[in-house]
Design an enzyme around this catalytic site. Structure first.
Site, PDB file in Angstrom:
ATOM      1  CD  GLU A   1       1.848  -5.396   5.699  1.00  0.00           C
ATOM      2  OE1 GLU A   1       2.587  -6.361   6.020  1.00  0.00           O
ATOM      3  OE2 GLU A   1       1.035  -5.445   4.760  1.00  0.00           O
TER       4      GLU A   1
ATOM      5  CB  ALA B   1      -0.883  -0.027   1.237  1.00  0.00           C
TER       6      ALA B   1
ATOM      7  N   GLY C   1       0.495  -4.856   0.885  1.00  0.00           N
ATOM      8  CA  GLY C   1      -0.711  -4.852   0.054  1.00  0.00           C
ATOM      9  C   GLY C   1      -0.500  -5.531  -1.295  1.00  0.00           C
TER      10      GLY C   1
ATOM     11  CD  GLU D   1      -2.461  -7.251   2.995  1.00  0.00           C
ATOM     12  OE1 GLU D   1      -2.064  -6.121   2.644  1.00  0.00           O
ATOM     13  OE2 GLU D   1      -2.988  -7.456   4.100  1.00  0.00           O
TER      14      GLU D   1
HETATM   15  N1  CO8 Z   1       4.633   3.128  -0.711  1.00  0.00           N
HETATM   16  C1  CO8 Z   1       5.040   4.285  -1.263  1.00  0.00           C
HETATM   17  N2  CO8 Z   1       6.180   4.403  -1.970  1.00  0.00           N
HETATM   18  C2  CO8 Z   1       6.947   3.302  -2.089  1.00  0.00           C
HETATM   19  C3  CO8 Z   1       6.576   2.066  -1.545  1.00  0.00           C
HETATM   20  C4  CO8 Z   1       5.352   1.997  -0.825  1.00  0.00           C
HETATM   21  N3  CO8 Z   1       4.893   0.859  -0.295  1.00  0.00           N
HETATM   22  N4  CO8 Z   1       7.528   1.158  -1.813  1.00  0.00           N
HETATM   23  C5  CO8 Z   1       8.472   1.813  -2.541  1.00  0.00           C
HETATM   24  N5  CO8 Z   1       8.122   3.100  -2.699  1.00  0.00           N
HETATM   25  C6  CO8 Z   1       8.854   4.155  -3.401  1.00  0.00           C
HETATM   26  C7  CO8 Z   1      10.057   4.627  -2.605  1.00  0.00           C
HETATM   27  O1  CO8 Z   1       9.676   5.556  -1.633  1.00  0.00           O
HETATM   28  C8  CO8 Z   1      10.923   5.209  -3.686  1.00  0.00           C
HETATM   29  O2  CO8 Z   1      10.432   6.479  -4.013  1.00  0.00           O
HETATM   30  P1  CO8 Z   1      11.441   7.748  -4.163  1.00  0.00           P
HETATM   31  O3  CO8 Z   1      12.264   7.401  -5.360  1.00  0.00           O
HETATM   32  O4  CO8 Z   1      10.530   8.901  -4.368  1.00  0.00           O
HETATM   33  O5  CO8 Z   1      12.258   7.787  -2.890  1.00  0.00           O
HETATM   34  C9  CO8 Z   1      10.644   4.306  -4.883  1.00  0.00           C
HETATM   35  O6  CO8 Z   1       9.404   3.639  -4.605  1.00  0.00           O
HETATM   36  C10 CO8 Z   1      11.700   3.229  -5.086  1.00  0.00           C
HETATM   37  O7  CO8 Z   1      11.846   2.543  -3.838  1.00  0.00           O
HETATM   38  P2  CO8 Z   1      13.278   2.247  -3.169  1.00  0.00           P
HETATM   39  O8  CO8 Z   1      14.228   3.363  -3.479  1.00  0.00           O
HETATM   40  O9  CO8 Z   1      13.024   1.951  -1.717  1.00  0.00           O
HETATM   41  O10 CO8 Z   1      13.711   0.943  -3.972  1.00  0.00           O
HETATM   42  P3  CO8 Z   1      14.686  -0.224  -3.475  1.00  0.00           P
HETATM   43  O11 CO8 Z   1      14.934  -1.067  -4.680  1.00  0.00           O
HETATM   44  O12 CO8 Z   1      15.853   0.343  -2.751  1.00  0.00           O
HETATM   45  O13 CO8 Z   1      13.819  -1.060  -2.389  1.00  0.00           O
HETATM   46  C11 CO8 Z   1      11.825  -2.168  -1.538  1.00  0.00           C
HETATM   47  C12 CO8 Z   1      12.664  -1.775  -2.781  1.00  0.00           C
HETATM   48  C13 CO8 Z   1      12.593  -3.181  -0.700  1.00  0.00           C
HETATM   49  C14 CO8 Z   1      10.543  -2.803  -2.055  1.00  0.00           C
HETATM   50  C15 CO8 Z   1      11.528  -0.898  -0.695  1.00  0.00           C
HETATM   51  O14 CO8 Z   1      11.006   0.105  -1.549  1.00  0.00           O
HETATM   52  C16 CO8 Z   1      10.518  -1.124   0.418  1.00  0.00           C
HETATM   53  O15 CO8 Z   1      10.854  -1.687   1.445  1.00  0.00           O
HETATM   54  N6  CO8 Z   1       9.262  -0.662   0.199  1.00  0.00           N
HETATM   55  C17 CO8 Z   1       8.233  -0.724   1.219  1.00  0.00           C
HETATM   56  C18 CO8 Z   1       7.704  -2.130   1.375  1.00  0.00           C
HETATM   57  C19 CO8 Z   1       6.624  -2.155   2.448  1.00  0.00           C
HETATM   58  O16 CO8 Z   1       6.853  -1.866   3.590  1.00  0.00           O
HETATM   59  N7  CO8 Z   1       5.406  -2.527   2.037  1.00  0.00           N
HETATM   60  C20 CO8 Z   1       4.296  -2.577   2.930  1.00  0.00           C
HETATM   61  C21 CO8 Z   1       3.530  -1.290   2.847  1.00  0.00           C
HETATM   62  S1  CO8 Z   1       2.277  -1.162   4.072  1.00  0.00           S
HETATM   63  C22 CO8 Z   1       1.029  -2.080   3.508  1.00  0.00           C
HETATM   64  O17 CO8 Z   1       1.036  -2.579   2.424  1.00  0.00           O
HETATM   65  C23 CO8 Z   1      -0.103  -2.207   4.482  1.00  0.00           C
HETATM   66  C24 CO8 Z   1      -1.377  -2.580   3.795  1.00  0.00           C
HETATM   67  C25 CO8 Z   1      -2.496  -2.352   4.707  1.00  0.00           C
HETATM   68  C26 CO8 Z   1      -3.134  -1.024   4.546  1.00  0.00           C
HETATM   69  C27 CO8 Z   1      -4.601  -1.128   4.561  1.00  0.00           C
HETATM   70  C28 CO8 Z   1      -5.207  -0.383   5.701  1.00  0.00           C
HETATM   71  C29 CO8 Z   1      -6.646  -0.688   5.873  1.00  0.00           C
END
Ligand code: CO8
Length: 254
Positions: A128, A62, A105, A108
């Site tokens: 998460e 998400a 997400g 999911e």
């Molecule tokens: N949300 C927003 N932006 C994201 C997300 C995300 N989930 N994942 C990556 N991005 C963005 C980064 O911020 C970055 O943007 P910018 O260039 O502007 O800084 C761009 O994508 C590229 O990402 P990275 O530079 O981090 O790329 P890497 O190759 O270094 O890393 C990863 C890739 C490992 C996937 C890393 O991006 C990461 O850990 N992402 C987050 C993963 C995460 O925590 N996902 C869970 C999110 S929470 C969720 O899904 C909860 C759902 C429930 C909600 C419902 C409520 C009812």
């Protein structure tokens, strides 16, 4: 648009398209996807969906940036992400073709599809906990049903990622496909599904989904009644007659 839509005969490919955010699922993307799919769900010429992302990411979760500053009251009154329920209500079969990250997400969303095909580069996880929250689009429930309690606990409590081999071994993924041919092979499988009666496929997937909810006795009764009901369709007549007449069934009849 945050998604791309392409129809190949009876298969519709929906590609998540927010490459700069690794296909993070924001509310706009969710609304676009659900609304397009709800329309196509009613279209008899669409027999199967393939949902996919990029090579690097199916979806990295998400959208954290969208959620970051929300309050409890925002989340509650928006019923944040409740619209994904409408995605699960879509009755046309859905295949998730996952390459790269399917996190939070994203994992999911894949689990809300009927089948998950993974490329050898796929990585699944529910990280998460690292953000101070828990899965919120069904992860604690669907992952537990799909891979069992101890593996779900391991993944959700440590936030670690699982590669394609482990995901297949655990029952999350049904096939691993080389990354270069993931989409083509997924579309081929979708075309096979779409070549059968859409009605029958809808009834089959509903019956399988009942296995997640019902006792064995209730589930078997549900299946038997659904089986009986298919004898009201032209597709049962055509399928069985074609077998007896040693010809290929034509399920394109309405
Ligand atoms: N949300 C927003 N932006 C994201 C997300 C995300 N989930 N994942 C990556 N991005 C963005 C980064 O911020 C970055 O943007 P910018 O260039 O502007 O800084 C761009 O994508 C590229 O990402 P990275 O530079 O981090 O790329 P890497 O190759 O270094 O890393 C990863 C890739 C490992 C996937 C890393 O991006 C990461 O850990 N992402 C987050 C993963 C995460 O925590 N996902 C869970 C999110 S929470 C969720 O899904 C909860 C759902 C429930 C909600 C419902 C409520 C009812």
């Amino acid at each position: 648009m945050n998604i791309k839509i392409e129809q190949r005969k009876r298969v519709v490919i929906i590609t998540l398209n927010r490459p700069k955010a690794l296909n993070a699922l924001n509310s706009e993307l969710m609304r676009e996807m659900v609304s397009v799919m709800q329309k196509l769900d009613k279209d008899p010429s669409v027999g199967c969906f393939v949902i996919t992302g990029s090579k690097k990411a199916f979806a990295a979760g998400a959208d954290i940036k969208e959620m970051e500053n929300k309050s409890y009251m925002d989340m509650f009154h928006e019923d944040y992400f409740a619209a994904w329920e409408a995605f699960t209500a879509i009755r046309t079969p859905k295949i998730a073709a996952v390459s790269g990250y399917a996190l939070g997400g994203g994992c999911e969303l894949a689990m809300m599809c009927d089948i998950i095909y993974a490329s050898n580069t796929a990585k699944f996880g529910q990280p998460e906990i690292k953000l101070g929250v828990i899965p919120g689009i069904g992860g604690t429930q669907r992952l537990t049903k799909m891979v069992g309690k101890t593996k779900a606990m391991d993944l959700i409590l440590t936030g670690r990622l699982m590669n394609a081999e482990e995901a297949e071994r655990s029952g999350l993924v049904s096939r691993i496909i080389p990354v270069e041919t993931l989409l083509e092979e997924s579309v081929e499988a979708a075309a096979i599904i779409a070549s059968y009666s859409k009605t029958t496929a809808m009834v089959a997937r509903e019956a399988i989904d009942r296995a997640m909810e019902l006792s064995l006795r209730e589930g078997v009764l549900y299946e038997r009644r659904a089986f009986h009901a298919l004898f009201a369709t032209e597709h049962q007549k055509e399928g069985m007659q074609a077998f007896v007449e040693k010809r290929k069934a034509n399920f394109s009849i309405p």
